[in-house]
Design an enzyme around this catalytic site. Sequence first.
Site, PDB file in Angstrom:
ATOM      1  N   LYS A  68     -42.353  39.877  24.789  1.00  0.00           N
ATOM      2  CA  LYS A  68     -42.991  38.848  23.945  1.00  0.00           C
ATOM      3  C   LYS A  68     -43.896  39.428  22.861  1.00  0.00           C
ATOM      4  CE  LYS A  68     -42.730  35.065  27.275  1.00  0.00           C
ATOM      5  NZ  LYS A  68     -43.440  33.983  27.960  1.00  0.00           N
ATOM      6  N   ASP A 105     -44.626  28.116  24.929  1.00  0.00           N
ATOM      7  CA  ASP A 105     -45.066  28.026  26.331  1.00  0.00           C
ATOM      8  C   ASP A 105     -46.188  27.010  26.528  1.00  0.00           C
ATOM      9  OD1 ASP A 105     -43.265  29.880  27.364  1.00  0.00           O
ATOM     10  OD2 ASP A 105     -44.590  31.573  26.955  1.00  0.00           O
ATOM     11  N   ALA A 131     -55.468  36.366  33.456  1.00  0.00           N
ATOM     12  CA  ALA A 131     -55.928  36.642  32.085  1.00  0.00           C
ATOM     13  C   ALA A 131     -54.905  37.506  31.352  1.00  0.00           C
ATOM     14  CB  ALA A 131     -57.296  37.323  32.116  1.00  0.00           C
TER      15      ALA A 131
HETATM   16  P1  ATR Z   1     -48.354  37.901  32.516  1.00  0.00           P
HETATM   17  O1  ATR Z   1     -47.775  38.200  31.169  1.00  0.00           O
HETATM   18  O2  ATR Z   1     -47.364  37.295  33.476  1.00  0.00           O
HETATM   19  O3  ATR Z   1     -49.610  37.108  32.453  1.00  0.00           O
HETATM   20  P2  ATR Z   1     -49.837  40.333  32.980  1.00  0.00           P
HETATM   21  O4  ATR Z   1     -50.280  40.441  31.575  1.00  0.00           O
HETATM   22  O5  ATR Z   1     -49.425  41.564  33.715  1.00  0.00           O
HETATM   23  O6  ATR Z   1     -48.629  39.335  33.163  1.00  0.00           O
HETATM   24  O7  ATR Z   1     -51.011  39.615  33.792  1.00  0.00           O
HETATM   25  C1  ATR Z   1     -50.876  39.372  35.150  1.00  0.00           C
HETATM   26  C2  ATR Z   1     -52.064  38.534  35.612  1.00  0.00           C
HETATM   27  O8  ATR Z   1     -51.941  38.241  37.008  1.00  0.00           O
HETATM   28  C3  ATR Z   1     -53.385  39.259  35.467  1.00  0.00           C
HETATM   29  O9  ATR Z   1     -54.382  38.293  35.204  1.00  0.00           O
HETATM   30  C4  ATR Z   1     -53.559  39.876  36.861  1.00  0.00           C
HETATM   31  O10 ATR Z   1     -54.892  40.168  37.187  1.00  0.00           O
HETATM   32  P3  ATR Z   1     -55.568  41.547  36.663  1.00  0.00           P
HETATM   33  O11 ATR Z   1     -55.892  41.333  35.206  1.00  0.00           O
HETATM   34  O12 ATR Z   1     -56.747  41.711  37.504  1.00  0.00           O
HETATM   35  O13 ATR Z   1     -54.523  42.613  36.876  1.00  0.00           O
HETATM   36  C5  ATR Z   1     -53.057  38.750  37.716  1.00  0.00           C
HETATM   37  N1  ATR Z   1     -52.639  39.179  39.044  1.00  0.00           N
HETATM   38  C6  ATR Z   1     -51.511  39.852  39.383  1.00  0.00           C
HETATM   39  N2  ATR Z   1     -51.438  40.024  40.714  1.00  0.00           N
HETATM   40  C7  ATR Z   1     -52.556  39.439  41.255  1.00  0.00           C
HETATM   41  C8  ATR Z   1     -53.057  39.264  42.588  1.00  0.00           C
HETATM   42  N3  ATR Z   1     -52.381  39.741  43.639  1.00  0.00           N
HETATM   43  N4  ATR Z   1     -54.228  38.609  42.751  1.00  0.00           N
HETATM   44  C9  ATR Z   1     -54.902  38.119  41.676  1.00  0.00           C
HETATM   45  N5  ATR Z   1     -54.483  38.254  40.396  1.00  0.00           N
HETATM   46  C10 ATR Z   1     -53.323  38.899  40.188  1.00  0.00           C
END
Ligand code: ATR
Length: 274
Positions: A68, A105, A131
């Site tokens: 993206k 989205d 985030a």
């Molecule tokens: P996307 O594009 O799907 O949002 P991303 O940019 O990798 O993917 O972001 C993933 C999000 O899911 C992040 O907010 C991540 O938290 P961190 O910033 O702390 O990494 C969150 N996330 C992923 N696995 C998680 C978990 N097991 N518990 C809580 N938050 C999680």
Amino acid sequence: MSRRDRYVLFGHPVSHSWSPFIHGLFARQLGHEIDYQLRDVAPEAFRMAALEFFAGGGSGANITVPHKLAAAELANSLTPRAERAGAVNTLAFRGDDGLLGDNTDGAGLVADLRDNLGVSLKGSAILLLGAGGAVRGVLAPLLAERPSRVLIANRTVSRARDLAAAFSDLGPVTGGGLAEGGECAWDLVINATSAGLGGEPPALPPNAIRAGSVCYDMSYSRSNTPFQQWARSQGAKRSYQGWGMLVEQAAESYLLWRGVRPGTLPVREALATL
Ligand code: ATR
């Protein structure tokens, strides 16, 4: 088949995608004939694959993880909402003007919540979990609905704070850690973490939810997601997952490509009965 009729989804992976099914039903509903294919391309191959597709007569593309951001760089121009998101999920060929990048989205999420599920967003207190790119993509359209406040709560607090700061000109949005999700009982809690289907939902304090809270998981599956199960165990009466958002964002893409927004109800019903 003319240039107007060829579409693809670029992603990595894409084999699980429902987009060909959804766009196929849209086309049938409108009496259009389209060709919609899946293209699994690695990140380093995306740019070339997309340029080749459009040079070869393609008319539109959907873009999913992890392309993206690269798609936003590739586009010759961006819609305001894509510019804000810094991410593109739809590319449309615009002749001499090149490729237009959009992000549907957030509009898809808002349409599902407000129009399909009857959730009032205006004046409501919204907790957004995560985030990452998924949150960035929906923040501007959510804030445009004039909620009373939005808290972005994330495992990594600094990411939530940075994101909130980047959107604070658009409405009352702040960022914090997951523990801050317990500040009040929210009207709407949206799970936009990628923890999605892979086991444990984000660890939120129990007082984040009351019986009247609406809980919405942007991921989707054939059964209740871990987040939905958690929400119900906390007493939330209404919990949903992201099938409707998926169909609505697709309808917005279709509109950008072909100038008509398909009806989404028959497609949402078809997905529910599969
Ligand atoms: P996307 O594009 O799907 O949002 P991303 O940019 O990798 O993917 O972001 C993933 C999000 O899911 C992040 O907010 C991540 O938290 P961190 O910033 O702390 O990494 C969150 N996330 C992923 N696995 C998680 C978990 N097991 N518990 C809580 N938050 C999680």
